[in-house]
Design an enzyme around this catalytic site. Sequence first.
Site, PDB file in Angstrom:
ATOM      1  N   LYS A 268      -3.389  20.386  10.164  1.00 44.64           N
ATOM      2  CA  LYS A 268      -4.240  19.205   9.983  1.00 44.64           C
ATOM      3  C   LYS A 268      -5.591  19.427  10.659  1.00 44.64           C
ATOM      4  CE  LYS A 268      -0.670  15.640   9.764  1.00 44.64           C
ATOM      5  NZ  LYS A 268      -0.923  15.227   8.391  1.00 44.64           N
ATOM      6  N   ARG A 342       9.354  14.339   4.145  1.00 44.15           N
ATOM      7  CA  ARG A 342      10.305  14.222   3.019  1.00 44.15           C
ATOM      8  C   ARG A 342      11.404  15.264   3.118  1.00 44.15           C
ATOM      9  NH1 ARG A 342       5.375  14.841  -1.072  1.00 44.15           N
ATOM     10  NH2 ARG A 342       4.371  13.946   0.741  1.00 44.15           N
TER      11      ARG A 342
HETATM   12  N1  BES Z   1       2.855  12.259   8.910  1.00 45.64           N
HETATM   13  C1  BES Z   1       2.028  12.488   7.788  1.00 45.64           C
HETATM   14  C2  BES Z   1       1.557  11.196   7.124  1.00 45.64           C
HETATM   15  C3  BES Z   1       0.627  10.332   7.929  1.00 45.64           C
HETATM   16  C4  BES Z   1      -0.734  10.428   7.738  1.00 45.64           C
HETATM   17  C5  BES Z   1       1.109   9.397   8.819  1.00 45.64           C
HETATM   18  C6  BES Z   1      -1.594   9.616   8.448  1.00 45.64           C
HETATM   19  C7  BES Z   1       0.242   8.589   9.549  1.00 45.64           C
HETATM   20  C8  BES Z   1      -1.110   8.689   9.355  1.00 45.64           C
HETATM   21  C9  BES Z   1       2.772  13.312   6.743  1.00 45.64           C
HETATM   22  O1  BES Z   1       3.684  14.212   7.248  1.00 45.64           O
HETATM   23  C10 BES Z   1       1.741  14.110   6.004  1.00 45.64           C
HETATM   24  O2  BES Z   1       1.128  14.936   6.633  1.00 45.64           O
HETATM   25  N2  BES Z   1       1.581  13.848   4.730  1.00 45.64           N
HETATM   26  C11 BES Z   1       0.614  14.539   3.966  1.00 45.64           C
HETATM   27  C12 BES Z   1       1.222  14.843   2.628  1.00 45.64           C
HETATM   28  C13 BES Z   1       0.420  15.803   1.796  1.00 45.64           C
HETATM   29  C14 BES Z   1       0.425  17.171   2.419  1.00 45.64           C
HETATM   30  C15 BES Z   1       1.013  15.862   0.413  1.00 45.64           C
HETATM   31  C16 BES Z   1      -0.606  13.632   3.836  1.00 45.64           C
HETATM   32  O3  BES Z   1      -0.452  12.423   3.730  1.00 45.64           O
HETATM   33  O4  BES Z   1      -1.717  14.145   3.880  1.00 45.64           O
HETATM   34 MN    MN Z   2       2.758  16.090   7.743  1.00 43.53          MN
END
Ligand code: BES
Ligand code: MN
Length: 500
Positions: A268, A342
């Site tokens: 990230k 997921r």
């Molecule tokens: N934990 C994150 C989602 C999230 C984002 C929670 C912001 C709280 C605040 C999740 O694991 C994630 O990283 N999801 C990705 C999915 C993508 C790679 C398809 C996302 O939302 O960017």
């Molecule tokens: Mn994630």
Amino acid sequence: MSTTVVFSESLNTSALNVVVIVSVEDGIGFAEKRLLPIVGKNATDSIVKECDDLSYGKVKSFRTLTVDGKFIEVIIAGAGKRGSANRANTEKLGGFIYDAIKSKNSSVGIYSDLESGLELASAYISSGLLLKSWVFDKYKSKPESPKISSIECQTCYSEHNGEEFSRLECLMDGVFLVREMVTEPANVMNPDQILEIAMSLKKFGVKVSVLDQRDMEKIGMNALLGVGRGSDCQTYLISMEYCSDKARDKIALVGKGLTFDSGGLCLKPANKMGEMKGDMTGAAVVIGILKVLAAQKAKANVVGVIGVTENLISGKAQRPGDVVTSLSKKTIEIDNTDAEGRLVLADALWYTQEKHSPKLMLDLATLTGAIQVALGHEFAGLFANSDYLASELEKSGKIVGEKLWRLPLHQSFADDIKSDIADIKNVGSGRGAGSITAAMFLKEFVLEGIDWAHIDIAATEWDSKNRALSKKGATGFGVRLLIDFITRYYENNSRGESVL
Ligand code: BES
Ligand code: MN
Ligand code: ZN
């Protein structure tokens, strides 16, 4: 909880330093009558003059002298139209009142004109005040001084309010546990710490069992294990059972417990990473709910299952393109290591169904950033394979003010997660509908015949602004919602029959 709360038929006004009067639009006479003996005619008149607008949420604070010559803070809270009060807006009003209180360490007395329409108004106002008062200051050398030391409410239904308030106290304990777990940094709230908290539920009569990495390797929980491979922390699958009557339908709650989500090799950006200490909120909410049910000695048969791990990078971390075989035997191509929630849930959901055969299954997860784009911070995303379940959950959302908005779980999104090499891949190929493709992925791991709902709390678990019932930061969203759902489910279902 350190603040004492008392419901009685009259208030000892000489001991108070804040007097709150909750008044409906056409009811300033109620406030006038209460104020007169405390602050005298002149002060009453000038306060009343300034309170021409008592529409819902208009709250004013005055500092004045009592007839005994002591300073006192008077708060007049507008409750809107007579008869419009319900639990959600009354608790919120409690939150607004909290914000209006200026004095520190106060004994607060509350007179409320809502009782005629809502017997339990005093209990709800008090719980709103206390929900809003929560702070996390354990790492501050100078802790904030509390605003409220005690609350006394005048009500002719003191017993009912007292009883309801003890239930609400258990509920708030659960909410505060979640807020604390979410706010603690990831170097403290790691998988071992979550395990310890889950284990502590044993003393309330909750049965707790754990699968460690070796147990999970034996049965093939590779989707969950793969996520944790880059971290030195342990990965756990924890089950917590609270059952007051085996004859009742079993409800399973499944939670995502990422104590930190760096994104893995699909790292990230730095500005989005720090908040990922809260990626264990789903698991925390499940723990919180079990704690509340046990403390309330609720009539229920609930199992909570949480997948707990950390998504980091190292020479052992899983790579984009890797294929894992999940517990269900479905193979998954890891297209993006940041879509890890997921993967955790895929194995946790499957395990829950095999091991516990629930009648219905609800999962909570901070699953997608896309849910914030779709719904903002006020509504959590709801996905369900049963219209009845969806509408009951939405109803609970309205009752407690933790709102849900249903999104489609439609087959037309299924193509998006087809993989060239495995049965399924963990992210969609298209650009849009990220929360839906995530939910469609989960659906692949839900058995036919189980009523299932998925709640995406990624944007409701934390807010960068103050909310009605929480300050900036963790909200604890989900505990109040699902305790209401579970309570109503078993109330309507007293002979153990399904209401779905
Ligand atoms: N934990 C994150 C989602 C999230 C984002 C929670 C912001 C709280 C605040 C999740 O694991 C994630 O990283 N999801 C990705 C999915 C993508 C790679 C398809 C996302 O939302 O960017
Ligand atoms: Mn994630
Ligand atoms: Zn995550």
